[in-house]
Design an enzyme around this catalytic site. Structure first.
Site, short mmCIF file in Angstrom:
data_model
loop_
_atom_site.label_atom_id
_atom_site.label_comp_id
_atom_site.label_asym_id
_atom_site.label_seq_id
_atom_site.Cartn_x
_atom_site.Cartn_y
_atom_site.Cartn_z
N TRP A 75 0.48 9.99 4.01
CA TRP A 75 -0.39 8.85 3.79
C TRP A 75 -0.69 8.32 5.19
CZ3 TRP A 75 -0.11 3.38 4.33
CH2 TRP A 75 -1.04 2.67 3.57
N GLY A 102 7.94 7.82 7.40
CA GLY A 102 8.30 6.60 8.15
C GLY A 102 7.35 6.40 9.32
N GLU A 481 -1.86 -11.74 -11.22
CA GLU A 481 -1.53 -10.33 -11.47
C GLU A 481 -2.67 -9.63 -12.22
OE1 GLU A 481 0.35 -8.11 -10.51
OE2 GLU A 481 0.59 -6.63 -12.09
N LYS A 485 -4.53 -6.27 -10.86
CA LYS A 485 -4.65 -5.03 -11.63
C LYS A 485 -6.10 -4.57 -11.63
CE LYS A 485 -1.44 -3.56 -12.04
NZ LYS A 485 -0.49 -4.31 -11.30
N GLU A 488 -7.26 -3.32 -8.07
CA GLU A 488 -6.65 -2.12 -7.50
C GLU A 488 -7.05 -0.84 -8.22
OE1 GLU A 488 -2.35 -2.46 -7.12
OE2 GLU A 488 -2.12 -3.17 -9.15
N HIS A 504 -13.78 -27.26 -6.59
CA HIS A 504 -13.66 -27.53 -5.15
C HIS A 504 -14.26 -26.38 -4.32
CE1 HIS A 504 -11.40 -31.12 -5.91
NE2 HIS A 504 -10.64 -30.44 -6.75
C1 G6P Z 1 2.56 -1.34 -3.66
C2 G6P Z 1 2.32 -0.94 -5.11
C3 G6P Z 1 2.40 -2.18 -6.00
C4 G6P Z 1 3.73 -2.89 -5.81
C5 G6P Z 1 3.99 -3.21 -4.32
C6 G6P Z 1 5.42 -3.64 -4.10
O1 G6P Z 1 1.50 -2.12 -3.20
O2 G6P Z 1 1.06 -0.34 -5.26
O3 G6P Z 1 2.27 -1.81 -7.37
O4 G6P Z 1 3.73 -4.08 -6.55
O5 G6P Z 1 3.79 -2.03 -3.51
O6 G6P Z 1 6.25 -2.55 -4.37
P1 G6P Z 1 7.75 -2.65 -4.83
O7 G6P Z 1 8.20 -1.22 -4.99
O8 G6P Z 1 8.49 -3.35 -3.71
O9 G6P Z 1 7.80 -3.41 -6.10
#
Ligand code: G6P
Length: 608
Positions: A75, A102, A481, A485, A488, A504
């Site tokens: 990535w 990493g 949230e 959703k 994303e 406002h």
């Molecule tokens: C990424 C994922 C999310 C998640 C966030 C935190 O952005 O796409 O779905 O909420 O990381 O991840 P965690 O594993 O710490 O819940």
């Protein structure tokens, strides 16, 4: 985020590596590669794009003979997602290949040093310094060269290294990035995640930071930075393979949405025993809880929003101030935290880099830490003073669903537990809350069953450029949230606003046919939100409301209504979010999006 795998044994390595990499796809990646050692030479195949491209290039691995190899999904962080920047990386002499998960923070000065010594670089990656350092330090002992190299690196790494002089050995190292060894019979493995191992073995060794291992077909040896052998416990992986696969659903996300009643049940029910809450092995004395003057919740992404949703419940029941902080902000904020702060860390993966850093920062200031995580043995689980697992099972889709709902459930349990221990709840209220929580799995199932019309609604709303999500109090937290959703996975610009804030500023953006999703399940504030619906409708908005079944008033105000079963507002987030997840799913489907692997996103964000 990047994923790594490795195999050494008697079978052909490449198909096993490709299978492992496919299991890691959900972490998010933009290129993939494998390196196979055969007949004294290392052959690297790597391509940008999907693993399918790598499978095509290698004819499903058939074109790559050899029984030892390493693989990687990248990535991109340092350097574009090109074939050249893809891992594995080779040393200049071709004797070593490395995969790395990493970030090497001091790579620029290491790169300059190595260039000064005559090494040439093919890629723009931070990783490439590692393989050249190994070549530089190698004097016939791979273990020593890897230890010496690691001592030069700052940042985070899970490394897999092969060397032509050691035709059956993989050397691995871990510092702040997950690395798990898979122990088989006559063959052994490593991976950044158990999902890549379960098809082959259920025996796992979780490496800790600063540990190294040598993996051969006959065994694994773990050692410390001094090269001394360490004895490690072999753990049993309990996740089953089926749970990590799609099980007939078109997407993991839909499967995971539908699994929520079971996940919520697995998280709540075993913790309510004989009419009281039992929080695994956590022992918070009344004296300890009385010494807390605030609770800080920290997390990233949806986990942060899970904290926002539960804040209301904790404050209402416990009367302790709760602040919910983004981990990426908290870590650099010189936070006002001491031994009177209870820090609650939320993370599905247990590996999110910012969350880990914020946690370390708060621990160093004296806070006691409770981790709420889904992945057993993950870094956050290990770092915490206390851990409560969300028993959601493996979550594969990048956009979390059951991860979020189970996090909220654990926070509800914690809220009621603390309130009861501090004598803030009368018997009648306590038992009422326990039974409300025990009905949550059924209510989530009803929320799924009550809304067969959502795919049709998605057809109406999918072509919009933006959506607003509004609500008050708990409804606002859920709107946050819901909007996340939507953006994303469907790539539609979606924002949430506290409904009272509309006038406002944001109301200036409302024009004809602007979709507004109005969450109206907070009974005490319903009338207030209804006024906001009227305001946006007067300016041409199309309102899709979410309300409790039986709410007649809403039918006359909104254009469309999604109903959910009635539930105490204190515990409503777990039920109310479900139709929002389904709506986002079907809107994304209408828009032809890659639902399980949205562009630019990663499941496990192991870099800052
Ligand atoms: C990424 C994922 C999310 C998640 C966030 C935190 O952005 O796409 O779905 O909420 O990381 O991840 P965690 O594993 O710490 O819940």
């Amino acid at each position: 985020m990047c994923g790594i795998v490795g195999y050494t044994g008697s079978q052909q390595a490449a198909p096993i590596l490709l299978d492992g990499l496919k299991k890691l796809e959900y972490r998010g990646y933009d290129s993939a590669g494998i390196a196979i050692l055969n007949d004294g030479a290392i052959k690297v195949d790597k391509v940008s794009g999907r693993i399918a491209n790598l499978c095509e290039l290698t004819e499903e691995g058939k074109k790559c003979p050899g029984t030892i190899g390493i693989g990687h999904t990248r990535w991109a962080t340092h350097g574009a997602p090109t074939d050249t920047n893809a891992h594995p990386h080779l040393s200049n002499d071709g004797r070593f290949a490395v995969v790395h998960n990493g970030i090497i923070e001091n790579y620029i000065c290491l790169r300059e040093e190595l260039i000064g010594k005559g090494y040439h670089f093919d890629s723009e990656t931070d990783t490439e310094v590692i393989v050249h350092l190994i070549e530089m330090y190698y004097r016939g002992d791979l273990r020593r060269a890897v230890i010496k190299t690691s001592a030069r690196l700052s940042g985070s790494y899970a490394l897999g290294v092969i060397c032509t002089d050691k035709p059956d050995t993989i050397c691995v190292a871990r510092e702040a990035s997950p690395l798990i060894l898979g122990v088989g019979a006559g063959e052994n493995y490593f991976a950044s995640d158990v999902t890549a191992l379960v098809a082959n073995t259920r025996n796992a060794i979780y490496l800790d930071d600063g540990e190294f291992a040598e993996i051969t077909p006959d065994g694994v040896t773990v050692f410390d930075p001094a090269g001394q052998t360490i004895t490690k416990k072999i753990s049993r992986i309990t996740w089953d393979i089926e749970a990590a696969e799609k099980g007939g659903y078109e997407h993991f996300m839909l499967k995971e949405i539908i699994e929520q009643p079971r996940a919520v049940k697995a998280t709540i029910t075993p913790r309510i025993k004989d009419g009281k809450i039992v929080l695994d092995e956590i022992e918070w004395s009344r004296e300890y809880l009385e010494s807390i003057n605030k609770i800080v919740i920290t997390a990233c992404g949806s986990a942060y929003y899970a904290g926002c949703a539960a804040k209301y419940t904790i404050e209402k029941l416990c009367r302790i101030p709760v602040s919910v902080e983004l981990a990426s902000e908290l870590r650099y904020s010189d936070p006002l935290i001491d031994e009177h702060t209870l820090l609650i860390v939320l993370s599905q993966s247990g590996e999110t880099a910012d969350t880990i850093a914020a946690m370390k920062e708060c621990k160093s200031r004296g806070a006691r830490t409770l981790a709420i995580v889904n992945v057993v043995g993950s870094t956050i689980a290990k770092l915490a003073d206390d851990t409560l697992y969300t028993w959601a099972g493996p979550e594969i889709a990048v956009a979390t669903t059951k991860g979020y709902t189970t996090q909220v459930c654990v926070l509800y349990l914690v809220a009621v537990y603390i309130a009861r221990t501090l004598d803030k709840l009368e018997d009648a209220d306590y038992y009422h809350h326990l039974s409300s929580m025990l009905t949550l799995p059924k209510k989530v199932q009803e929320a799924l069953d009550m809304n067969p019309k959502i795919p049709k609604m998605a057809k109406k709303y999918h072509a919009t450029k933006s959506m607003f999500f509004i609500g008050r109090n708990t409804d606002y937290a859920i709107a946050l949230e819901g909007a996340l959703k939507m953006k994303e996975i469907s790539y539609i610009h979606a924002e949430s606003y506290a409904a009272g804030e509309l006038k406002h500023g944001t109301i200036a953006l409302i024009e004809e046919h602007q979709p507004v999703i109005a969450l109206c399940c907070n009974t005490a504030l319903m009338e207030k939100t209804l006024s906001n619906i009227v305001e946006v409708k007067a300016r041409g908005a199309e309102v899709l409301a979410v309300a409790f079944k039986g709410n007649q008033e809403i039918l006359s105000q909104a254009d469309d209504v999604i109903f959910i079963p009635k539930i105490d507002t204190l515990f409503s987030a777990v039920v109310e979010i479900v139709p929002m997840q389904i709506l986002a799913y079907y809107v994304a489907k209408e828009n032809g999006c890659d639902i399980d692997k949205p562009k630019n996103l990663a499941k496990s964000v192991t870099v800052e």
